[in-house]
Motif scaffolding. Structure first.
Motif, short mmCIF file in Angstrom:
data_model
loop_
_atom_site.label_atom_id
_atom_site.label_comp_id
_atom_site.label_asym_id
_atom_site.label_seq_id
_atom_site.Cartn_x
_atom_site.Cartn_y
_atom_site.Cartn_z
N PHE A 36 7.56 0.26 -8.32
CA PHE A 36 6.98 0.35 -6.99
C PHE A 36 6.03 -0.82 -6.69
CE2 PHE A 36 7.83 3.17 -3.81
CZ PHE A 36 8.09 4.45 -4.24
N ILE B 254 0.69 3.44 -2.53
CA ILE B 254 0.79 2.80 -3.85
C ILE B 254 -0.57 2.29 -4.31
CG2 ILE B 254 1.90 0.97 -5.15
CD1 ILE B 254 3.70 3.25 -4.46
N THR B 255 -1.41 1.86 -3.37
CA THR B 255 -2.75 1.43 -3.79
C THR B 255 -3.53 2.60 -4.38
OG1 THR B 255 -2.74 -0.15 -1.99
CG2 THR B 255 -4.85 0.29 -3.02
N ILE C 190 -1.61 -5.88 -7.41
CA ILE C 190 -1.26 -5.51 -6.04
C ILE C 190 -2.50 -5.14 -5.23
CG2 ILE C 190 1.10 -4.81 -6.46
CD1 ILE C 190 0.16 -1.97 -6.29
N LEU D 172 -2.99 -7.05 -1.85
CA LEU D 172 -2.95 -6.28 -0.61
C LEU D 172 -4.24 -6.42 0.19
CD1 LEU D 172 -1.10 -2.99 -1.54
CD2 LEU D 172 -0.31 -4.82 -0.08
N GLY E 97 6.20 -9.37 3.30
CA GLY E 97 6.57 -8.28 4.19
C GLY E 97 6.28 -8.64 5.63
N PRO F 49 -2.14 -7.38 3.80
CA PRO F 49 -1.90 -5.94 3.77
C PRO F 49 -0.43 -5.55 3.81
CG PRO F 49 -3.39 -6.54 5.54
CD PRO F 49 -2.87 -7.81 5.00
N PHE F 50 0.47 -6.48 4.05
CA PHE F 50 1.87 -6.10 4.07
C PHE F 50 2.64 -6.76 2.96
CE2 PHE F 50 1.96 -3.44 7.67
CZ PHE F 50 0.96 -3.90 8.50
N GLY F 51 1.95 -7.10 1.88
CA GLY F 51 2.63 -7.73 0.76
C GLY F 51 2.80 -9.22 1.02
N PRO G 78 -11.08 -1.12 -0.33
CA PRO G 78 -9.94 -2.06 -0.24
C PRO G 78 -8.80 -1.53 0.62
CG PRO G 78 -10.56 -1.66 -2.53
CD PRO G 78 -11.26 -0.66 -1.72
N ARG H 32 -7.41 -1.67 5.37
CA ARG H 32 -6.44 -2.34 6.23
C ARG H 32 -5.02 -1.88 5.98
NH1 ARG H 32 -6.38 -8.56 7.15
NH2 ARG H 32 -6.85 -8.82 4.94
N LEU H 33 -4.85 -1.02 4.98
CA LEU H 33 -3.50 -0.72 4.56
C LEU H 33 -2.94 0.49 5.29
CD1 LEU H 33 -4.03 -1.20 0.75
CD2 LEU H 33 -3.07 -2.81 2.38
N GLY I 41 6.44 -7.08 -0.50
CA GLY I 41 6.62 -6.67 0.89
C GLY I 41 7.81 -5.73 0.96
N LEU I 42 7.59 -4.57 1.54
CA LEU I 42 8.60 -3.52 1.44
C LEU I 42 9.92 -3.85 2.10
CD1 LEU I 42 6.82 -0.11 1.76
CD2 LEU I 42 8.46 -0.81 0.05
N ASP I 43 9.93 -4.80 3.00
CA ASP I 43 11.23 -5.07 3.62
C ASP I 43 11.73 -6.47 3.32
OD1 ASP I 43 9.82 -5.37 6.97
OD2 ASP I 43 9.17 -6.08 5.01
N LEU J 160 3.10 3.29 3.09
CA LEU J 160 3.41 3.26 1.66
C LEU J 160 2.51 2.29 0.91
CD1 LEU J 160 5.36 4.60 -0.23
CD2 LEU J 160 6.73 2.54 -0.16
N TYR J 161 2.08 1.24 1.56
CA TYR J 161 1.18 0.28 0.89
C TYR J 161 -0.08 1.00 0.46
CZ TYR J 161 4.22 -3.25 2.96
OH TYR J 161 5.31 -4.00 3.31
N ILE K 200 6.09 -3.39 -3.49
CA ILE K 200 4.93 -3.51 -2.59
C ILE K 200 4.42 -4.94 -2.57
CG2 ILE K 200 2.55 -2.82 -2.30
CD1 ILE K 200 4.23 -0.59 -1.60
#
Lengths: 290, 388, 348
Positions: free
Chosen positions: A225, C129-130, A270, A274, A283, A278-280, C118, C121-122, A232-234, C125-126, A229
């Protein structure tokens, strides 16, 4: 220097395993918006299926892969039709919960059919050590690295040039709009699960050959996972790169710092990344309109 | 009104306390409980263990039972999860009313069950996870059979040293829990006593399968004697990684590597690895056991017989022996007393004779060292049972 | 069917329920719960204590995930912190239990700030997982901080006495757990009806719009983390009291997954849903065991040792089936049943 090379090479190998499984996650998330919590179990199940095939038919590596992939695609299709299709239109977290339930079922099923003993699985690959640039490798490890590269390129080509790939990207971008231009979205969902299962089969086969074939392999899915992440998930390439980065950092931190750092190095990475992105790494930023 | 409330309150709080004198015993039956790992990835351990209980009970009942009472074994699954062990034992005590406990699963699991065992003064034989935490401090109703991991590793390292250790450093890889700590204690004792050159002492999290960083460190330090504290697939991974790095090592391992499944996993690495165990792995005693077991179990189950079967068999036989010494008036207190007085109980060669007559209520601390012969694909005994 | 339903005072607007019947039934339920130790066996009581602890955890997680929309997989880590804080203070420092339980909650709250900052901003799923990452890191730190936490040896938790009763087993533990569950329930229900609760729901529905309306996201998100993990810490403290022996193995990932499963299964966003989900999933393994044991024609023997795995599979099957037919979860089933009851014989 030798120590550093050793650590990096093995880090890349375990990172390739993370990356392959992460690509499976990413593909399904990208096309359907659902996080498949059963991906690790799918990897495990397809690995066991390959193991049984190898035992019955005594195949070498490439024919085994060629046979396992269609079977796992059929499995992915079946799972999608039975578990996910009826949930079309329901809120995403309900579908995600169904994948969690599916994971529990697959775990129990694996132990029910194959027992809980770990098995030795070479997947028809030779076991003599190969030395490249002074660094020793098992052939299975080299195949794992090669598989990651091949899968990334293949998926990228598929998404960019083939009709189904373009349709998948359309469905991922905006489902309603894709429906309007004539894309059969439910077919695309099924296709996403099928391809993801095929990748899971490759990942499972190679992971089992490299590490172990045991009923706790599913945990590897959870450890992948962070790779998904991070990238970026996509993003498919991001998942692969994320896996490699995490694998190398885990290996280096364990080798130089120790104290069980391998377990949490990936997670620390991560969290740090992040906070900045924030989006990888790759992502796409979700643009929310009020 | 106030008295009514007070008596209601008192009744509520006392209602849980009423308990039968000695549960699990009738004129025709006596019930012994097993908390085993029946599900999950470690299930083959629990199933092997459960087989031993089954064989012991069948053998005892075929010979007339315990003073005419039939021995019934009730198994509950805990999936190797300590909180579930607690719940499973609660059920065995409260619902099934067991008289004594034979199966205790892993170390964390038996520790989780310990408060219940001491509260109920439950006669318990711990054979599967004989960690020092179990008998330090000693609990009145708990009897431990088995060597600790420290002695097992010391025995192997002593053998290696006595028979010519390779030149180089001694390294250890072990789990980051109490089991791993004990392994390291044995390693430290041996390396100090034999003045070995100290290599890396590394810890890993349970379930790890990627030991490349650890073995790279070992190779860097020139390790030639390795204390392999991994279990099952982990131990095999460690040896495979060592083979990849072309390391010439002598390896001492955990007794979990003495079961056929583990040997199959570790064999491809091509090392003649060693294990030490407090039960016999090969020999006439084992053949005799299997011949006896054939009458009571199916052929499939016969193939599952492993060291876990032997320890469980020994545990239940000692319990049953103590119970039979109590005669018609079978109580927990009497069983505990008879167990405390147990001396030189013969297990048919499966282990050294069992004696619980010591302050720690501990036995089976003698270990034998075995080595896996890769060419012959079998274990051979290097030493008999000795105290370390 | 009620008609002509008027509310004349502001208090009636925010009351939990304005129906005498509802309060009557609630009271009956409370009395039944209070008298439970008289009729239920000791084994049943331990199951109920486990269920009550799960309820506390589920309601707390619902604050974070259901009401504020911050998906958290870190439940196991906060439980671990609460349990260890409670255990260390109780066993090593002999602090009385009525201080250690809130202390467990406070410790979890402090740790949650480390997680929350932290994560501001997430999204989605981000964030999940954090929080998962933090759970792993927390357990890792506890394992390696041996001088304080006894590391791999685990911790024996005993000596908890309240009003002269040993609250670690039997009816006293049950009443303690019941009191904590009711306190958590009422605290959460009350919070939901204040501006804090409304701010949380605004953040869940659309946080940018909420910001535009003047709701300080940082403040309310951190508040959600702190308050949610306070109650999770209390649940962890209760767990340590019940189990009497804890080590990091007890707080594995499956606790986080079970917690999320309870709130989704029960109905995401509603406190009643979280309660129902937690109770249902706590009793499900036992119910499966009883139903498999009661299989006709000796079916249980036929399955042999496989019955254990099959029970595990049945657990997953039930989750999938319920969500398939009632994606709203148990609370959806309850609402349907209630509607059917109150509208019968009319269809709508």
């Amino acid at each position: 220097m030798q120590f550093f090379l050793l650590l990096t090479s093995t880090g890349l190998v375990s990172g390739a395993a993370y990356g392959l499984i992460a690509i499976g996650f990413t593909l399904i998330y990208k096309s359907t918006g659902v996080v498949n919590f059963a991906q690790g179990e799918l990897v495990m199940l397809t690995a066991y299926i390959a193991f049984s095939l190898a035992q019955w038919l005594g195949l070498s590596f490439l024919p085994l892969v060629a046979l396992t992939i269609p079977i796992s695609m059929a499995l992915g299709l079946a799972l999608e039709r039975v578990f996910i299709r009826p949930m079309l239109g329901e809120p995403t977290f309900a579908i995600v919960m169904v994948t969690v339930g599916l994971a529990v079922i697959l775990r129990g099923l694996t132990i029910l059919i194959w027992g809980s003993e770990p098995f030795n699985f070479t997947a028809g690959m030779p076991t003599r050590v190969v030395v490249l640039a002074g660094v020793p490798f098992y052939p299975a490890q080299l195949w794992l690295l090669a598989a990651l590269a091949i899968v990334v390129v293949a998926v990228w080509l598929f998404l960019k040039f083939s009709r189904y790939g373009v349709a998948m990207r359309a469905a991922a971008g905006n489902e309603t709009a894709a429906l309007l231009v004539g894309v059969d979205v439910s077919e695309i969902h099924a296709l996403a699960w099928m391809i993801s299962s095929a990748i899971a089969a490759i990942a499972g086969l190679l992971f089992a050959a490299n590490f172990k074939l045991a009923p706790d392999m599913w945990f590897q899915g959870l450890k992948s996972f962070p790779a998904a992440i991070l990238g970026g998930l996509d993003s498919i390439g991001g998942a692969a790169l994320g896996g490699l980065i995490i694998g190398v950092i885990e290996s280096l931190s364990q080798g130089y710092i120790g104290e069980g750092m391998r377990e949490i190095a990936g997670f620390i990475v991560i969290i740090v990344v992040l906070m900045a992105r924030p989006f990888g790494l790759f992502g796409s930023r979700e643009i929310e309109r009020v | 009104m106030r008295t009514l409330l007070a008596s209601c309150a008192a009744l509520l709080l006392v209602s849980g306390a009423a308990r039968a004198a000695d549960p699990g015993v009738t004129d025709t039956e006596v019930e012994v409980g097993d908390v085993n790992i029946m599900t999950g990835p470690a299930a083959f351990v629990g199933k092997g263990f459960s087989l031993g209980s089954k064989i012991a009970a069948a053998e005892i009942n075929a010979a007339g039972g315990i003073n005419g009472r039939k021995l019934v074994v009730i198994t509950e699954d805990d999936g190797y999860i300590p909180s579930r062990s607690f719940q499973a034992l609660t059920k065995l005590i409260e619902v099934d009313h067991i008289f004594a406990l034979n199966g205790t699963s892993g170390t964390a699991n038996v520790m989780a069950m310990m408060p219940l065992i001491t509260d109920n003064n439950l006669p318990t034989v711990v054979t599967e996870a004989p960690a020092s935490l179990v008998y330090n401090p000693v609990r009145p109703s708990v009897f431990t059979f088995g060597a600790n991991y420290a002695d097992a590793f010391y025995a192997q390292l002593k053998y290696i040293h006595d028979h010519g250790a390779k030149d180089g450093a001694w390294g250890i890889i072990r789990q980051d829990d109490d089991f791993g700590k004990e392994v390291e204690q044995g390693f430290d004792r041996a390396s100090k006593e034999f003045g070995a050159k100290m290599g890396p002492a590394l810890r890993f999290k349970k379930g790890t399968s990627n030991f490349s960083a650890e073995l790279a460190q070992m190779k860097e330090a020139g390790v030639t004697v390795l204390a392999n504290g991994g279990i099952f697939a982990g131990a095999a991974n460690i040896l495979a990684e060592a083979r990849k790095l072309d390391m010439d090592i002598q390896s001492a391992g955990v007794w979990s590597e003495g079961i056929p499944a583990s040997a199959r996993l570790s064999a491809p690495a091509g090392y003649d690895f060693m294990v030490a165990d407090y039960v016999s792995l090969v020999g006439p005693a084992n053949d005799k056991f299997k011949a006896m077991a054939k009458q009571f179990v199916s052929d499939d189950e016969l193939a599952n017989i492993s060291r876990y079967t032997y320890v469980s068999y020994i545990g239940l036989k000692t319990l049953a022996h103590a119970m039979s010494l109590c005669g018609k008036d079978l109580t927990r207190a009497c069983t505990i007393e008879k167990l405390r007085g147990l001396k030189d109980f013969d297990t048919g060669g499966l282990s050294a004779p069992v004696s619980f007559d010591n302050p720690r209520q501990l036995s089976g601390t003698a270990v034998g060292v075995y080595q896996y012969d890769v060419k012959a694909k079998a274990f051979k005994a290097l030493t008999g049972f000795q105290q370390y | 069917m009620r008609t002509g339903h008027f509310r004349e005072k502001p208090g009636q607007l925010i009351a939990l329920s304005d129906s005498r019947t509802v309060w009557g039934w609630t009271l009956a339920l409370l009395v039944a719960l209070a008298l439970a130790p008289l009729v239920i066996s000791a084994y049943g009581l331990t199951l109920m204590v486990a269920a009550l602890i799960a309820v506390v955890g589920a309601i707390a997680l619902n604050i974070l995930t259901g009401q504020t929309g911050l998906i958290s997989l870190g439940q196991a880590g906060f439980l671990s912190v609460g349990a260890y804080a409670n255990g260390i203070l109780l066993a090593d420092y002999h602090v009385p239990v009525w201080i250690t339980i809130p202390a467990g909650g406070a410790a979890a709250s402090l740790v949650s700030l480390l997680v929350g900052v932290p994560s501001l901003r997430l999204k989605g799923l981000y964030l999940a997982i954090t929080t998962l990452a933090f759970a792993f890191i927390v357990n890792h730190v506890i394992l390696y901080a041996e001088p304080v936490t006894h590391g791999p040896n685990g911790l024996f938790v005993n000596g908890a006495r309240l009003f002269g009763f040993n609250v670690q087993k039997g009816p006293p533990l049950y009443y303690l757990a019941l009191a904590m569950a009711l306190a958590t329930l009422f605290a959460t229900l009350n919070l939901s009806r204040t501006r804090i609760g409304r701010a949380w729901m605004a953040i869940r529905d659309h946080d940018i719009a909420a910001r535009a309306m003047g709701i300080d996201l940082v403040r309310y998100k951190l508040l959600a983390f702190v308050i949610s993990s306070f109650f999770v810490g209390i649940a962890g403290a209760l767990m340590s009291l019940q189990l009497r022996f804890i080590n990091v193995d007890v707080f594995a990932l499956n606790l986080s997954i079970e917690a999320i499963a309870s709130i989704i299964f029960g109905g995401l966003g509603s406190v009643a849903g979280a309660t129902l989900g937690a109770v249902f999933l706590s009793f499900l393994p036992e119910a499966l065991r009883l139903s498999f044991a009661a299989l006709p024609f000796g079916g249980a023997d036929l399955l042999g040792n496989n019955v254990y795995e099959i029970r595990g599979i049945a657990y997953g099957v039930i989750i999938v089936l319920v969500l398939r037919f009632k994606p709203d979860g148990l609370i959806g089933m309850w609402r349907d049943a209630r509607k059917y009851w109150s509208q019968w014989p009319l269809a709508y």
